[in-house]
Design an enzyme around this catalytic site. Structure first.
Site, PDB file in Angstrom:
ATOM      1  N   ASN A   1     -45.420   2.355 -12.237  1.00 40.29           N
ATOM      2  CA  ASN A   1     -44.593   2.854 -12.848  1.00 40.29           C
ATOM      3  C   ASN A   1     -43.007   2.717 -12.089  1.00 40.29           C
ATOM      4  O   ASN A   1     -43.050   1.840 -11.414  1.00 40.29           O
ATOM      5  CB  ASN A   1     -45.002   4.606 -12.544  1.00 40.29           C
ATOM      6  CG  ASN A   1     -45.086   4.658 -10.917  1.00 40.29           C
ATOM      7  OD1 ASN A   1     -43.927   4.509 -10.334  1.00 40.29           O
ATOM      8  ND2 ASN A   1     -46.306   5.192 -10.770  1.00 40.29           N
TER       9      ASN A   1
ATOM     10  N   LYS B   1     -47.024  23.713 -11.691  1.00 42.34           N
ATOM     11  CA  LYS B   1     -47.850  22.620 -10.805  1.00 42.34           C
ATOM     12  C   LYS B   1     -47.896  23.257  -9.278  1.00 42.34           C
ATOM     13  O   LYS B   1     -48.883  22.955  -8.797  1.00 42.34           O
ATOM     14  CB  LYS B   1     -46.906  21.392 -10.690  1.00 42.34           C
ATOM     15  CG  LYS B   1     -47.464  20.332  -9.863  1.00 42.34           C
ATOM     16  CD  LYS B   1     -46.638  19.052 -10.300  1.00 42.34           C
ATOM     17  CE  LYS B   1     -47.219  18.063  -9.352  1.00 42.34           C
ATOM     18  NZ  LYS B   1     -46.639  16.617  -9.657  1.00 42.34           N
TER      19      LYS B   1
ATOM     20  N   LYS C   1     -59.517 -13.029 -13.387  1.00 43.42           N
ATOM     21  CA  LYS C   1     -58.438 -13.107 -14.584  1.00 43.42           C
ATOM     22  C   LYS C   1     -58.880 -12.669 -15.826  1.00 43.42           C
ATOM     23  O   LYS C   1     -59.842 -13.545 -16.166  1.00 43.42           O
ATOM     24  CB  LYS C   1     -57.484 -13.956 -14.387  1.00 43.42           C
ATOM     25  CG  LYS C   1     -56.191 -13.772 -15.394  1.00 43.42           C
ATOM     26  CD  LYS C   1     -55.301 -14.982 -15.170  1.00 43.42           C
ATOM     27  CE  LYS C   1     -54.404 -14.820 -16.228  1.00 43.42           C
ATOM     28  NZ  LYS C   1     -53.577 -16.151 -16.769  1.00 43.42           N
TER      29      LYS C   1
ATOM     30  N   PHE D   1     -43.776  17.037  -5.309  1.00 40.44           N
ATOM     31  CA  PHE D   1     -42.745  16.311  -6.297  1.00 40.44           C
ATOM     32  C   PHE D   1     -43.248  16.537  -7.623  1.00 40.44           C
ATOM     33  O   PHE D   1     -44.438  15.990  -7.785  1.00 40.44           O
ATOM     34  CB  PHE D   1     -42.153  14.935  -6.038  1.00 40.44           C
ATOM     35  CG  PHE D   1     -41.249  14.855  -4.642  1.00 40.44           C
ATOM     36  CD1 PHE D   1     -41.599  15.279  -3.514  1.00 40.44           C
ATOM     37  CD2 PHE D   1     -39.813  14.279  -5.084  1.00 40.44           C
ATOM     38  CE1 PHE D   1     -40.559  15.293  -2.615  1.00 40.44           C
ATOM     39  CE2 PHE D   1     -38.858  14.602  -4.240  1.00 40.44           C
ATOM     40  CZ  PHE D   1     -39.116  15.025  -2.697  1.00 40.44           C
TER      41      PHE D   1
ATOM     42  N   LYS E   1     -51.553  23.417  -7.639  1.00 39.06           N
ATOM     43  CA  LYS E   1     -52.218  22.324  -6.754  1.00 39.06           C
ATOM     44  C   LYS E   1     -52.217  22.998  -5.318  1.00 39.06           C
ATOM     45  O   LYS E   1     -52.970  22.652  -4.645  1.00 39.06           O
ATOM     46  CB  LYS E   1     -51.006  21.478  -6.448  1.00 39.06           C
ATOM     47  CG  LYS E   1     -50.498  20.567  -7.951  1.00 39.06           C
ATOM     48  CD  LYS E   1     -51.629  19.569  -8.037  1.00 39.06           C
ATOM     49  CE  LYS E   1     -51.018  18.612  -9.297  1.00 39.06           C
ATOM     50  NZ  LYS E   1     -51.554  17.497  -9.493  1.00 39.06           N
TER      51      LYS E   1
ATOM     52  N   PRO F   1     -57.790  10.128  -7.364  1.00 40.63           N
ATOM     53  CA  PRO F   1     -57.912  11.556  -6.691  1.00 40.63           C
ATOM     54  C   PRO F   1     -56.333  12.271  -6.886  1.00 40.63           C
ATOM     55  O   PRO F   1     -55.462  11.392  -6.787  1.00 40.63           O
ATOM     56  CB  PRO F   1     -58.209  10.753  -5.128  1.00 40.63           C
ATOM     57  CG  PRO F   1     -57.678   9.410  -5.293  1.00 40.63           C
ATOM     58  CD  PRO F   1     -57.877   8.959  -6.838  1.00 40.63           C
ATOM     59  N   ASP F   2     -56.364  13.590  -6.581  1.00 38.49           N
ATOM     60  CA  ASP F   2     -55.121  14.132  -6.729  1.00 38.49           C
ATOM     61  C   ASP F   2     -54.913  14.522  -5.148  1.00 38.49           C
ATOM     62  O   ASP F   2     -55.458  15.440  -4.743  1.00 38.49           O
ATOM     63  CB  ASP F   2     -55.333  15.527  -7.409  1.00 38.49           C
ATOM     64  CG  ASP F   2     -54.207  16.242  -7.542  1.00 38.49           C
ATOM     65  OD1 ASP F   2     -53.148  16.236  -6.639  1.00 38.49           O
ATOM     66  OD2 ASP F   2     -53.837  17.047  -8.674  1.00 38.49           O
ATOM     67  N   ILE F   3     -53.844  13.807  -4.674  1.00 34.86           N
ATOM     68  CA  ILE F   3     -53.509  13.884  -3.246  1.00 34.86           C
ATOM     69  C   ILE F   3     -53.005  15.101  -2.887  1.00 34.86           C
ATOM     70  O   ILE F   3     -53.462  15.650  -1.901  1.00 34.86           O
ATOM     71  CB  ILE F   3     -52.929  12.413  -2.717  1.00 34.86           C
ATOM     72  CG1 ILE F   3     -53.595  11.127  -3.072  1.00 34.86           C
ATOM     73  CG2 ILE F   3     -52.218  12.753  -1.318  1.00 34.86           C
ATOM     74  CD1 ILE F   3     -52.552  10.060  -2.894  1.00 34.86           C
TER      75      ILE F   3
ATOM     76  N   ASP G   1     -51.835   8.336 -12.321  1.00 31.04           N
ATOM     77  CA  ASP G   1     -52.967   9.616 -12.677  1.00 31.04           C
ATOM     78  C   ASP G   1     -54.213   8.920 -12.877  1.00 31.04           C
ATOM     79  O   ASP G   1     -55.130   9.614 -12.517  1.00 31.04           O
ATOM     80  CB  ASP G   1     -52.251  10.251 -13.793  1.00 31.04           C
ATOM     81  CG  ASP G   1     -51.314  11.344 -13.561  1.00 31.04           C
ATOM     82  OD1 ASP G   1     -51.304  11.833 -12.291  1.00 31.04           O
ATOM     83  OD2 ASP G   1     -50.241  11.498 -14.098  1.00 31.04           O
TER      84      ASP G   1
END
Ligand SMILES: Cc1cc2nc3c(=O)[nH]c(=O)nc-3n(C[C@H](O)[C@H](O)[C@H](O)COP(=O)(O)O)c2cc1C
Length: 397
Positions: free
Chosen positions: A208, A337, A286, A323, A341, A303-305, A276
């Site tokens: 990203n 959020k 390759k 964030f 969370k 995983p959702d840290i 995500d």
């Protein structure tokens, strides 16, 4: 107090070198040991004898000194201290540091050291305001060097303006903060930063646009208030700050492992832009281009840290800051959020391309807490970091 601390003091060739003699006295009064280094130009302004007598130690001046090199090699010398202080930092020394020159003892030590560096610039106002010096300053701040001063006032050359070296006691205060005696002294804070790279095959990955600039600035700001910072970073565009423990990772899964290994911590700031999803079964070799056939990628959830750490039963940091980078309904999404969370604060920002925030130098954030929401004005990422670090310091007292 600076008892037990050692300062490697590099004295450059400027009029303000005389103040560094007083700086040595002030440091020793507070219990610090001083290893002095004089540049060749520095010896034109203060004598090695005065410096050595005040420090009570040998003064180093020459890179190619056979005796010094045999007794204590220059690499070893660069590592002896808890902090390297450059005072006065001349325009020339700043230029050398910014460009990575290593053509005399002082510049070589500055390149070789693994300890934080604090500089106290001192020069004529025109030299200070020159675009080259200002470019070098921006580069050095970006590299994580700490700066104290310069102050504005009458100068030895008869002109007036910024360029006077900070007074010795101001430099001592900056040294104390740099050595972790600031408001976050004794606090351990985990900061994540940068993007993650999720491999498709050994040469391709999904990424990203996060540059890591905001997370890096936050880690630096927390460290400058005295925190012990563990900085877990994905492959960022900006260099990691000095004076923090850097753990480099690539994927979200590696980041979670590094984060869990860094606990316990008093606070955790999750500024990384974690992917995500990852490719469910990335190829070990390759993927070949096959005419007429397109590869199909299947995704698995990462995983959702933030949620994992926020919901830990043991070792949950007292303050967990997440964030939210959003492009639509920033406040509503970020508020939801925070609740979902289980973190304490959310720093929310609008990363739509029109804002120029993702990958840019500025940020406009909203701080969302249990008490409600604050809208901070648009400012540099360094200023956002400083304000957030100050808030974290208040919250952890
Ligand atoms: C009288 C005199 C005063 C000077 N004062 C300064 C100063 O305050 N700041 C500065 O950056 N350079 C100053 N200079 C120029 C530096 O001494 C010169 O750039 C030198 O190469 C710096 O070497 P160094 O960075 O290795 O110490 C001064 C030069 C002279 C002759």
């Amino acid at each position: 107090m600076l008892a037990g601390k050692r300062i490697l003091l590099i004295i450059g060739g400027g009029i303000a070198a005389y103040k560094s003699l007083d700086l040595i006295r002030r440091l020793r009064e507070r219990g610090a040991a001083v290893t002095p280094v004089l540049t060749r130009a520095g010896t034109e302004f203060v004598t090695p004898l005065s410096v050595s007598a005040l420090a009570g130690e040998k003064v180093y001046t020459d890179l190619f000194d056979l005796t010094d090199e045999a007794e204590m090699g220059h690499i070893q010398l660069s590592r002896v201290a808890d902090l390297v202080v450059v005072a006065p930092a001349t325009a020339d020394l700043m230029a050398k540091m910014a460009h990575g020159h290593a053509n005399d003892l002082a510049s070589t030590l500055l390149m070789a050291t693994d300890t934080p560096v604090l500089m106290a610039p001192a020069m004529n106002v025109r030299m200070w305001e020159h675009p080259a010096t200002q470019r070098n300053l921006a580069q050095l701040l970006g590299d994580g060097l700490r700066v104290v001063g310069p102050n504005a006032g009458d100068m030895a050359c008869g002109e007036y303006g910024p360029g006077r070296m900070s007074e010795p006691l101001e430099i001592v205060a900056a040294i104390e903060t740099a050595l972790g005696q600031g408001p976050l002294a004794g606090k351990r804070i985990l900061v994540t930063s940068g993007p993650t790279h999720e491999p498709i095959d050994p040469v391709r990955y999904i990424a990203n646009r996060s540059s890591g600039a905001q997370g890096t600035a936050i880690a630096r700001a927390l460290a400058s208030l005295g925190a012990e910072v563990v900085f877990v970073t994905g492959p960022a565009d900006v260099p990691a700050p000095q004076g923090v423990k850097v753990v480099r990772v690539e994927t979200a899964q590696q980041m979670l492992t590094a984060v869990e290994a860094a606990l316990p911590a008093d606070a955790a700031v999750f500024a990384a832009a974690v992917a995500d999803w990852r490719v469910a079964s990335s190829s070990g070799s390759k993927i070949k281009k096959d005419a007429g056939r397109l590869p199909v990628l299947e995704f698995a959830e990462n995983p959702d840290i933030l949620a994992t750490v926020s919901q830990r039963k043991t070792d949950r940091p007292r303050l967990v800051v997440g964030f939210a980078a959003e492009t639509d309904d920033v406040i509503a999404n970020a508020t939801a959020k925070r609740a979902r969370k289980g973190c304490d604060w959310i720093v929310a920002n609008d990363v739509s391309p029109a804002t120029g925030i993702m990958g840019g130098t500025e940020n406009a954030v909203h701080l969302i807490t249990v008490e409600g929401r604050e809208d901070w004005p648009r400012m540099s990422k360094q200023q956002v970091a400083a304000q957030l670090a100050a808030r974290i310091a208040q919250a952890l007292v």
